[in-house]
Enzyme design. Sequence first.
Site, PDB file in Angstrom:
ATOM      1  N   ARG A 166      30.269 -10.442  -2.317  1.00  0.00           N
ATOM      2  CA  ARG A 166      30.216 -10.390  -0.568  1.00  0.00           C
ATOM      3  C   ARG A 166      29.627  -8.468  -0.012  1.00  0.00           C
ATOM      4  NH1 ARG A 166      35.074 -12.701  -2.498  1.00  0.00           N
ATOM      5  NH2 ARG A 166      35.121 -14.102  -2.014  1.00  0.00           N
ATOM      6  N   LYS A 200      16.542  -6.273   7.855  1.00  0.00           N
ATOM      7  CA  LYS A 200      16.415  -7.933   7.077  1.00  0.00           C
ATOM      8  C   LYS A 200      16.320  -7.626   6.015  1.00  0.00           C
ATOM      9  CE  LYS A 200      13.803  -9.688  11.430  1.00  0.00           C
ATOM     10  NZ  LYS A 200      12.715 -10.800  11.253  1.00  0.00           N
ATOM     11  N   GLU A 242       0.909  -1.976  10.404  1.00  0.00           N
ATOM     12  CA  GLU A 242       1.600  -1.736  10.826  1.00  0.00           C
ATOM     13  C   GLU A 242       1.779  -0.299  11.110  1.00  0.00           C
ATOM     14  OE1 GLU A 242       3.568  -4.353  11.019  1.00  0.00           O
ATOM     15  OE2 GLU A 242       3.494  -5.764   9.158  1.00  0.00           O
ATOM     16  N   LYS A 267      10.192   1.611  14.884  1.00  0.00           N
ATOM     17  CA  LYS A 267      11.371   0.140  14.020  1.00  0.00           C
ATOM     18  C   LYS A 267      12.540   1.081  14.987  1.00  0.00           C
ATOM     19  CE  LYS A 267      11.721  -3.179  11.213  1.00  0.00           C
ATOM     20  NZ  LYS A 267      11.399  -4.161  10.565  1.00  0.00           N
ATOM     21  N   GLU A 321      17.778  -9.752  17.971  1.00  0.00           N
ATOM     22  CA  GLU A 321      16.734 -11.019  18.516  1.00  0.00           C
ATOM     23  C   GLU A 321      16.471 -11.349  19.515  1.00  0.00           C
ATOM     24  OE1 GLU A 321      13.142 -12.268  16.032  1.00  0.00           O
ATOM     25  OE2 GLU A 321      14.168 -11.313  14.280  1.00  0.00           O
ATOM     26  N   ARG A 335      12.773  -6.850  19.900  1.00  0.00           N
ATOM     27  CA  ARG A 335      12.530  -6.776  18.067  1.00  0.00           C
ATOM     28  C   ARG A 335      11.167  -7.572  17.793  1.00  0.00           C
ATOM     29  NH1 ARG A 335      16.371  -6.583  13.486  1.00  0.00           N
ATOM     30  NH2 ARG A 335      14.872  -6.274  11.798  1.00  0.00           N
ATOM     31  N   ASN A 364       6.052  -8.288  16.320  1.00  0.00           N
ATOM     32  CA  ASN A 364       4.869  -8.860  15.757  1.00  0.00           C
ATOM     33  C   ASN A 364       3.752  -8.598  16.761  1.00  0.00           C
ATOM     34  OD1 ASN A 364       7.290 -10.380  13.910  1.00  0.00           O
ATOM     35  ND2 ASN A 364       8.046 -11.612  15.490  1.00  0.00           N
ATOM     36  N   HIS A 389       0.431 -10.678  14.364  1.00  0.00           N
ATOM     37  CA  HIS A 389       1.232 -11.385  13.589  1.00  0.00           C
ATOM     38  C   HIS A 389       0.836 -12.948  13.714  1.00  0.00           C
ATOM     39  CE1 HIS A 389       2.818  -7.444  12.680  1.00  0.00           C
ATOM     40  NE2 HIS A 389       3.644  -8.046  11.560  1.00  0.00           N
ATOM     41  N   HIS A 429      -0.739 -14.338  10.590  1.00  0.00           N
ATOM     42  CA  HIS A 429       0.556 -15.848   9.804  1.00  0.00           C
ATOM     43  C   HIS A 429      -0.580 -16.691   9.800  1.00  0.00           C
ATOM     44  CE1 HIS A 429       4.128 -13.734  11.235  1.00  0.00           C
ATOM     45  NE2 HIS A 429       3.774 -13.477  10.145  1.00  0.00           N
ATOM     46  N   HIS A 484      -1.249  -8.762   3.403  1.00  0.00           N
ATOM     47  CA  HIS A 484      -0.494  -8.920   5.337  1.00  0.00           C
ATOM     48  C   HIS A 484      -1.033  -8.247   6.212  1.00  0.00           C
ATOM     49  CE1 HIS A 484       2.594 -10.009   7.967  1.00  0.00           C
ATOM     50  NE2 HIS A 484       3.229  -8.605   7.761  1.00  0.00           N
TER      51      HIS A 484
HETATM   52  N1  NAD Z   1      12.508  -6.945   5.725  1.00  0.00           N
HETATM   53  C1  NAD Z   1      11.860  -7.274   6.288  1.00  0.00           C
HETATM   54  O1  NAD Z   1      11.480  -6.471   7.757  1.00  0.00           O
HETATM   55  C2  NAD Z   1       9.597  -7.106   6.040  1.00  0.00           C
HETATM   56  C3  NAD Z   1       8.996  -6.835   6.342  1.00  0.00           C
HETATM   57  C4  NAD Z   1       8.121  -6.782   5.653  1.00  0.00           C
HETATM   58  C5  NAD Z   1       7.481  -7.604   4.709  1.00  0.00           C
HETATM   59  N2  NAD Z   1       8.673  -7.841   4.235  1.00  0.00           N
HETATM   60  C6  NAD Z   1       8.375  -7.986   2.482  1.00  0.00           C
HETATM   61  O2  NAD Z   1       7.762  -6.651   1.755  1.00  0.00           O
HETATM   62  C7  NAD Z   1       6.425  -7.523   1.111  1.00  0.00           C
HETATM   63  C8  NAD Z   1       5.349  -6.753   1.166  1.00  0.00           C
HETATM   64  O3  NAD Z   1       5.588  -5.143   0.715  1.00  0.00           O
HETATM   65  P1  NAD Z   1       4.718  -4.348   0.265  1.00  0.00           P
HETATM   66  O4  NAD Z   1       3.284  -4.656   0.756  1.00  0.00           O
HETATM   67  O5  NAD Z   1       5.075  -3.540   0.345  1.00  0.00           O
HETATM   68  O6  NAD Z   1       4.888  -5.224  -1.724  1.00  0.00           O
HETATM   69  P2  NAD Z   1       5.004  -4.455  -2.375  1.00  0.00           P
HETATM   70  O7  NAD Z   1       6.310  -5.014  -3.252  1.00  0.00           O
HETATM   71  O8  NAD Z   1       4.241  -6.093  -3.406  1.00  0.00           O
HETATM   72  O9  NAD Z   1       4.392  -3.413  -3.125  1.00  0.00           O
HETATM   73  C9  NAD Z   1       3.106  -3.737  -3.259  1.00  0.00           C
HETATM   74  C10 NAD Z   1       1.961  -3.446  -5.123  1.00  0.00           C
HETATM   75  O10 NAD Z   1       2.421  -1.905  -5.283  1.00  0.00           O
HETATM   76  C11 NAD Z   1       2.680  -1.351  -5.897  1.00  0.00           C
HETATM   77  N3  NAD Z   1       3.478   0.196  -5.399  1.00  0.00           N
HETATM   78  C12 NAD Z   1       5.234   0.212  -5.360  1.00  0.00           C
HETATM   79  N4  NAD Z   1       4.935   1.979  -4.735  1.00  0.00           N
HETATM   80  C13 NAD Z   1       3.965   2.129  -5.448  1.00  0.00           C
HETATM   81  C14 NAD Z   1       3.193   3.428  -5.542  1.00  0.00           C
HETATM   82  N5  NAD Z   1       3.765   4.879  -5.044  1.00  0.00           N
HETATM   83  N6  NAD Z   1       2.165   3.166  -5.797  1.00  0.00           N
HETATM   84  C15 NAD Z   1       1.005   2.456  -7.029  1.00  0.00           C
HETATM   85  N7  NAD Z   1       1.613   1.412  -6.257  1.00  0.00           N
HETATM   86  C16 NAD Z   1       2.869   1.271  -5.813  1.00  0.00           C
HETATM   87  C17 NAD Z   1       4.012  -2.511  -6.116  1.00  0.00           C
HETATM   88  O11 NAD Z   1       4.163  -2.315  -7.779  1.00  0.00           O
HETATM   89  C18 NAD Z   1       2.649  -3.736  -6.107  1.00  0.00           C
HETATM   90  O12 NAD Z   1       2.080  -4.213  -6.712  1.00  0.00           O
HETATM   91  C19 NAD Z   1       6.337  -9.078   0.850  1.00  0.00           C
HETATM   92  O13 NAD Z   1       7.316  -9.749   0.367  1.00  0.00           O
HETATM   93  C20 NAD Z   1       7.065  -9.285   2.614  1.00  0.00           C
HETATM   94  O14 NAD Z   1       7.828 -10.209   2.931  1.00  0.00           O
HETATM   95  C21 NAD Z   1       9.302  -7.714   4.647  1.00  0.00           C
HETATM   96 ZN    ZN Z   2       3.801  -6.876   9.408  1.00  0.00          ZN
END
Ligand code: NAD
Ligand code: ZN
Length: 365
Positions: free
Chosen positions: A110, A132, A174, A216, A226, A231, A235, A238, A242, A255
Amino acid sequence: MSSIVVATPATAGLGELFRTHKLSKKTVVLFDANTKRLFGEDILQTLHNEGFRTLELVVPARETSKSLTTANRLYGSMIEADVDRSWNLMAVGGGVVGDLGGYIAASYYRGIPVIQFPTTLLAMTDSSIGGKVAINHPLGKNLIGFFHLPELILIDPSRLKTLPLREIYSGMAEVVKYGFIADAAFLALLEEHFTDIVALQEPWLSEAVRKSAGTKEDVVRRDFREMNGLRATLNFGHTFAHGLEKSAEYRHIGHGEAVTIGMACALILSRDLGFLNGQECQRGLNLINRFRFPKGLLKKRFLAIDGPTLLHNMLSDKKKLDRKLRFVLLKQLGEAFLHEKDVDDTQVLDAIEKAKEFFSLKRPD
Ligand SMILES: NC(=O)c1ccc[n+]([C@@H]2O[C@H](COP(=O)([O-])OP(=O)(O)OC[C@H]3O[C@@H](n4cnc5c(N)ncnc54)[C@H](O)[C@@H]3O)[C@@H](O)[C@H]2O)c1
Ligand SMILES: [Zn+2]
């Protein structure tokens, strides 16, 4: 709200930091295969030196790790290791690990505390902040999740040295977004030091990360669930993005790349609807023009897509709502708002065409 530490190394004095945040020294440490290889030994060693008990978990470095199947496997490892409510979970990686780790922490027993240790520029400035957390469902991304704020966010910008340039630009989208929506002075800093930041030069890199994370955090604090449209301004760009991601089946465009293009469309739409003056719009586009894309990406994933198809894909994302698109627009550089009124399709299409013109003029590829 969460405490954000931006430092190199972010793990200095971790024991004390955990104590002041009433976190136990029993920590599940979640990596993906890459972050395990790059940072695993260093981080686990530091934790052990500080007297932590740890359970190490590793998932494949890909989006599909954000699944119930993976979560279930990890719950199993945690149960077998007698992890209970007195533990916490530290997610070391990009947004994938952060979202998955946050989801597991929110649901296990939980809910146990989560500590985010972001290692991509996107995670440092966006996904690790705001609470989130989600996994994907076969029918859609990020559909199953929680609001679960991290107790601590540990950001060490020097960890970005190993990150591919394409991922740096993705995170930069971003970063620039925060300048556009909330902070004209930050935008000026980004204009001056864009190249330094992309080259990971200090102190600009840390300054950009700190400001972005702070913006942020601030927006989220003022509109956690939101409710008042604030918030939603996160976007910016975005709605277009999308549509582009959907057009590319969420595979062929990053993205951040989609957001970069989407912000150009949103700048133009803000101007053409009479909110942003032409000069400021141009200044914004000049900053967008500093971004680099993989060869052929713009052509294939934006210029070659016809406007109505893109518009359709922007809409289909929202089929559960009222089939109306909502746009975040700029009043001026540094001030965004959620435009509640309908925007005519023709105006959206026109902005897309003008953005295409902008990108094809500047980018022969
Ligand atoms: N929760 C939120 O508010 C929120 C906001 C935006 C995006 N997201 C989510 O985030 C995800 C994308 O995140 P991301 O872009 O970080 O991608 P990711 O987590 O896939 O990382 C990208 C790549 O970089 C590698 N990596 C990580 N750190 C590294 C480093 N220091 N050196 C070399 N390689 C490294 C990872 O292993 C991966 O292969 C999506 O799933 C998206 O939905 C969430
Ligand atoms: Zn984004």
